[in-house]
Design a protein around this motif. Structure first.
Motif, PDB file in Angstrom:
ATOM      1  N   ALA A   1      63.054  22.572  43.689  1.00 35.14           N
ATOM      2  CA  ALA A   1      61.924  23.504  43.576  1.00 35.14           C
ATOM      3  C   ALA A   1      60.615  22.724  43.487  1.00 35.14           C
ATOM      4  O   ALA A   1      60.534  21.721  42.784  1.00 35.14           O
ATOM      5  CB  ALA A   1      62.079  24.387  42.342  1.00 35.14           C
ATOM      6  N   THR A   2      59.617  23.193  44.213  1.00 40.08           N
ATOM      7  CA  THR A   2      58.290  22.597  44.129  1.00 40.08           C
ATOM      8  C   THR A   2      57.652  22.950  42.788  1.00 40.08           C
ATOM      9  O   THR A   2      57.034  22.119  42.144  1.00 40.08           O
ATOM     10  CB  THR A   2      57.401  23.130  45.281  1.00 40.08           C
ATOM     11  N   GLU A   3      57.839  24.202  42.374  1.00 41.11           N
ATOM     12  CA  GLU A   3      57.307  24.695  41.098  1.00 41.11           C
ATOM     13  C   GLU A   3      58.237  25.769  40.557  1.00 41.11           C
ATOM     14  O   GLU A   3      58.953  26.424  41.319  1.00 41.11           O
ATOM     15  CB  GLU A   3      55.917  25.319  41.275  1.00 41.11           C
ATOM     16  N   TYR A   4      58.162  25.972  39.242  1.00 41.25           N
ATOM     17  CA  TYR A   4      58.917  27.040  38.576  1.00 41.25           C
ATOM     18  C   TYR A   4      57.901  27.869  37.817  1.00 41.25           C
ATOM     19  O   TYR A   4      57.184  27.339  36.972  1.00 41.25           O
ATOM     20  CB  TYR A   4      59.938  26.433  37.613  1.00 41.25           C
ATOM     21  N   PHE A   5      57.801  29.148  38.140  1.00 38.10           N
ATOM     22  CA  PHE A   5      56.848  30.041  37.482  1.00 38.10           C
ATOM     23  C   PHE A   5      57.592  31.150  36.754  1.00 38.10           C
ATOM     24  O   PHE A   5      58.591  31.668  37.263  1.00 38.10           O
ATOM     25  CB  PHE A   5      55.908  30.695  38.510  1.00 38.10           C
ATOM     26  N   VAL A   6      57.086  31.524  35.592  1.00 44.05           N
ATOM     27  CA  VAL A   6      57.627  32.667  34.856  1.00 44.05           C
ATOM     28  C   VAL A   6      56.831  33.896  35.282  1.00 44.05           C
ATOM     29  O   VAL A   6      55.597  33.849  35.382  1.00 44.05           O
ATOM     30  CB  VAL A   6      57.533  32.439  33.331  1.00 44.05           C
ATOM     31  N   LYS A   7      57.554  34.991  35.550  1.00 45.89           N
ATOM     32  CA  LYS A   7      56.891  36.226  35.985  1.00 45.89           C
ATOM     33  C   LYS A   7      55.888  36.679  34.934  1.00 45.89           C
ATOM     34  O   LYS A   7      56.204  36.771  33.754  1.00 45.89           O
ATOM     35  CB  LYS A   7      57.920  37.335  36.231  1.00 45.89           C
ATOM     36  N   PRO A   8      54.670  36.973  35.376  1.00 42.05           N
ATOM     37  CA  PRO A   8      53.625  37.401  34.441  1.00 42.05           C
ATOM     38  C   PRO A   8      53.799  38.854  33.992  1.00 42.05           C
ATOM     39  O   PRO A   8      54.564  39.610  34.599  1.00 42.05           O
ATOM     40  CB  PRO A   8      52.344  37.227  35.243  1.00 42.05           C
ATOM     41  N   ASN A   9      53.063  39.220  32.958  1.00 44.12           N
ATOM     42  CA  ASN A   9      53.163  40.563  32.382  1.00 44.12           C
ATOM     43  C   ASN A   9      52.041  41.507  32.781  1.00 44.12           C
ATOM     44  O   ASN A   9      52.086  42.676  32.447  1.00 44.12           O
ATOM     45  CB  ASN A   9      53.203  40.470  30.854  1.00 44.12           C
ATOM     46  N   SER A  10      51.031  41.000  33.467  1.00 39.53           N
ATOM     47  CA  SER A  10      49.924  41.874  33.857  1.00 39.53           C
ATOM     48  C   SER A  10      49.572  41.649  35.323  1.00 39.53           C
ATOM     49  O   SER A  10      49.895  40.611  35.909  1.00 39.53           O
ATOM     50  CB  SER A  10      48.688  41.593  32.992  1.00 39.53           C
ATOM     51  N   MET A  11      48.906  42.617  35.889  1.00 36.37           N
ATOM     52  CA  MET A  11      48.487  42.536  37.287  1.00 36.37           C
ATOM     53  C   MET A  11      47.508  41.383  37.495  1.00 36.37           C
ATOM     54  O   MET A  11      47.606  40.651  38.471  1.00 36.37           O
ATOM     55  CB  MET A  11      47.859  43.877  37.697  1.00 36.37           C
ATOM     56  N   ARG A  12      46.590  41.208  36.554  1.00 34.36           N
ATOM     57  CA  ARG A  12      45.612  40.116  36.661  1.00 34.36           C
ATOM     58  C   ARG A  12      46.327  38.759  36.682  1.00 34.36           C
ATOM     59  O   ARG A  12      46.014  37.888  37.494  1.00 34.36           O
ATOM     60  CB  ARG A  12      44.616  40.181  35.502  1.00 34.36           C
ATOM     61  N   GLU A  13      47.316  38.597  35.802  1.00 35.88           N
ATOM     62  CA  GLU A  13      48.076  37.345  35.771  1.00 35.88           C
ATOM     63  C   GLU A  13      48.869  37.157  37.069  1.00 35.88           C
ATOM     64  O   GLU A  13      48.985  36.044  37.567  1.00 35.88           O
ATOM     65  CB  GLU A  13      49.032  37.318  34.577  1.00 35.88           C
ATOM     66  N   LEU A  14      49.412  38.251  37.611  1.00 34.59           N
ATOM     67  CA  LEU A  14      50.157  38.157  38.868  1.00 34.59           C
ATOM     68  C   LEU A  14      49.233  37.731  40.003  1.00 34.59           C
ATOM     69  O   LEU A  14      49.608  36.906  40.844  1.00 34.59           O
ATOM     70  CB  LEU A  14      50.838  39.490  39.204  1.00 34.59           C
ATOM     71  N   GLU A  15      48.020  38.261  40.024  1.00 37.95           N
ATOM     72  CA  GLU A  15      47.062  37.880  41.066  1.00 37.95           C
ATOM     73  C   GLU A  15      46.692  36.401  40.949  1.00 37.95           C
ATOM     74  O   GLU A  15      46.617  35.692  41.954  1.00 37.95           O
ATOM     75  CB  GLU A  15      45.817  38.767  40.991  1.00 37.95           C
ATOM     76  N   GLU A  16      46.492  35.917  39.715  1.00 39.48           N
ATOM     77  CA  GLU A  16      46.174  34.500  39.504  1.00 39.48           C
ATOM     78  C   GLU A  16      47.345  33.618  39.918  1.00 39.48           C
ATOM     79  O   GLU A  16      47.163  32.578  40.566  1.00 39.48           O
ATOM     80  CB  GLU A  16      45.814  34.244  38.034  1.00 39.48           C
ATOM     81  N   LEU A  17      48.546  34.034  39.565  1.00 39.48           N
ATOM     82  CA  LEU A  17      49.740  33.277  39.918  1.00 39.48           C
ATOM     83  C   LEU A  17      49.946  33.259  41.430  1.00 39.48           C
ATOM     84  O   LEU A  17      50.301  32.223  42.007  1.00 39.48           O
ATOM     85  CB  LEU A  17      50.972  33.865  39.219  1.00 39.48           C
ATOM     86  N   THR A  18      49.685  34.380  42.080  1.00 37.78           N
ATOM     87  CA  THR A  18      49.823  34.446  43.540  1.00 37.78           C
ATOM     88  C   THR A  18      48.849  33.479  44.203  1.00 37.78           C
ATOM     89  O   THR A  18      49.208  32.807  45.176  1.00 37.78           O
ATOM     90  CB  THR A  18      49.603  35.894  44.034  1.00 37.78           C
ATOM     91  N   ASP A  19      47.629  33.365  43.681  1.00 39.40           N
ATOM     92  CA  ASP A  19      46.672  32.386  44.208  1.00 39.40           C
ATOM     93  C   ASP A  19      47.251  30.973  44.122  1.00 39.40           C
ATOM     94  O   ASP A  19      47.145  30.188  45.070  1.00 39.40           O
ATOM     95  CB  ASP A  19      45.346  32.446  43.442  1.00 39.40           C
ATOM     96  N   LYS A  20      47.865  30.649  42.978  1.00 35.61           N
ATOM     97  CA  LYS A  20      48.482  29.320  42.815  1.00 35.61           C
ATOM     98  C   LYS A  20      49.610  29.118  43.822  1.00 35.61           C
ATOM     99  O   LYS A  20      49.711  28.065  44.452  1.00 35.61           O
ATOM    100  CB  LYS A  20      49.081  29.182  41.392  1.00 35.61           C
ATOM    101  N   MET A  21      50.461  30.142  43.970  1.00 36.80           N
ATOM    102  CA  MET A  21      51.595  30.016  44.889  1.00 36.80           C
ATOM    103  C   MET A  21      51.114  29.845  46.327  1.00 36.80           C
ATOM    104  O   MET A  21      51.616  28.994  47.059  1.00 36.80           O
ATOM    105  CB  MET A  21      52.524  31.225  44.758  1.00 36.80           C
ATOM    106  N   LEU A  22      50.141  30.653  46.738  1.00 37.55           N
ATOM    107  CA  LEU A  22      49.624  30.560  48.101  1.00 37.55           C
ATOM    108  C   LEU A  22      48.923  29.233  48.333  1.00 37.55           C
ATOM    109  O   LEU A  22      48.939  28.694  49.441  1.00 37.55           O
ATOM    110  CB  LEU A  22      48.695  31.739  48.405  1.00 37.55           C
ATOM    111  N   GLY A  23      48.331  28.686  47.287  1.00 33.03           N
ATOM    112  CA  GLY A  23      47.672  27.372  47.383  1.00 33.03           C
ATOM    113  C   GLY A  23      48.647  26.240  47.660  1.00 33.03           C
ATOM    114  O   GLY A  23      48.275  25.192  48.172  1.00 33.03           O
ATOM    115  N   LEU A  24      49.910  26.444  47.338  1.00 30.92           N
ATOM    116  CA  LEU A  24      50.916  25.404  47.557  1.00 30.92           C
ATOM    117  C   LEU A  24      51.415  25.363  48.995  1.00 30.92           C
ATOM    118  O   LEU A  24      52.107  24.434  49.385  1.00 30.92           O
ATOM    119  CB  LEU A  24      52.113  25.618  46.607  1.00 30.92           C
ATOM    120  N   TYR A  25      51.051  26.369  49.776  1.00 30.51           N
ATOM    121  CA  TYR A  25      51.550  26.360  51.141  1.00 30.51           C
ATOM    122  C   TYR A  25      50.458  26.373  52.190  1.00 30.51           C
ATOM    123  O   TYR A  25      50.723  26.184  53.355  1.00 30.51           O
ATOM    124  CB  TYR A  25      52.536  27.526  51.327  1.00 30.51           C
ATOM    125  N   ALA A  26      49.233  26.537  51.747  1.00 31.57           N
ATOM    126  CA  ALA A  26      48.117  26.639  52.698  1.00 31.57           C
ATOM    127  C   ALA A  26      47.902  25.349  53.467  1.00 31.57           C
ATOM    128  O   ALA A  26      48.292  24.294  53.077  1.00 31.57           O
ATOM    129  CB  ALA A  26      46.846  27.023  51.964  1.00 31.57           C
TER     130      ALA A  26
END
Length: 132
Positions: free
Chosen positions: A107-132
């Motif tokens: 695994a490149t990274e291991y993320f724990v699922k967030p509890n809020s929409m704002r946290e999910l959006e921030e996490l998605t930015d991080k995930m997308l940044g790893l493949y751009a």
């Protein structure tokens, strides 16, 4: 080279899949998100891809039927054609042993699922940044 426009998302929780897919597409509307619901389907999908059509990013849940995210990573590590694809675990489990196992298996990274929409959006930015 993998296809940067395709993301493979594997999770057996349909609500989690829909939510993450929605956030990914709001940030990257031109991306194709291909979703499957278990680890066996991940391996079948990848086997059906040509080298050029492999996904540019793979997001796996840890706890899935058939094969866990860690078992999928282990099988993928045996095949050189998957080496350059970022592989992320997104799981409700924050167990250190699961994190270590997944990183060891590729695994490149291991993320724990967030509890809020704002946290999910921030996490998605991080995930997308790893493949751009």
């Amino acid at each position: 080279m993998p296809d940067k426009r395709t993301i493979l998302l594997a999770d057996d929780d349909i609500e989690d899949v829909e939510l993450l897919q929605e956030v990914i597409l709001s940030k990257e509307p031109e991306v194709n998100v291909h979703s499957v619901s278990n680890g066996k389907q991940v391996m079948e999908y990848l086997a059906s891809c040509t080298d050029e059509s492999l996904p540019g990013l793979i997001i796996l849940d840890y706890n899935m039927p058939e094969l866990t995210g860690s078992e999928v990573l282990s099988q993928m590590s045996e095949q050189p054609r998957y080496k350059f694809i970022p592989k992320l675990i997104l799981s409700t489990s924050n167990a250190y042993i699961h994190m270590q196992e997944c990183i060891k298996n590729g695994a490149t990274e291991y993320f724990v699922k967030p509890n809020s929409m704002r946290e999910l959006e921030e996490l998605t930015d991080k995930m997308l940044g790893l493949y751009a």
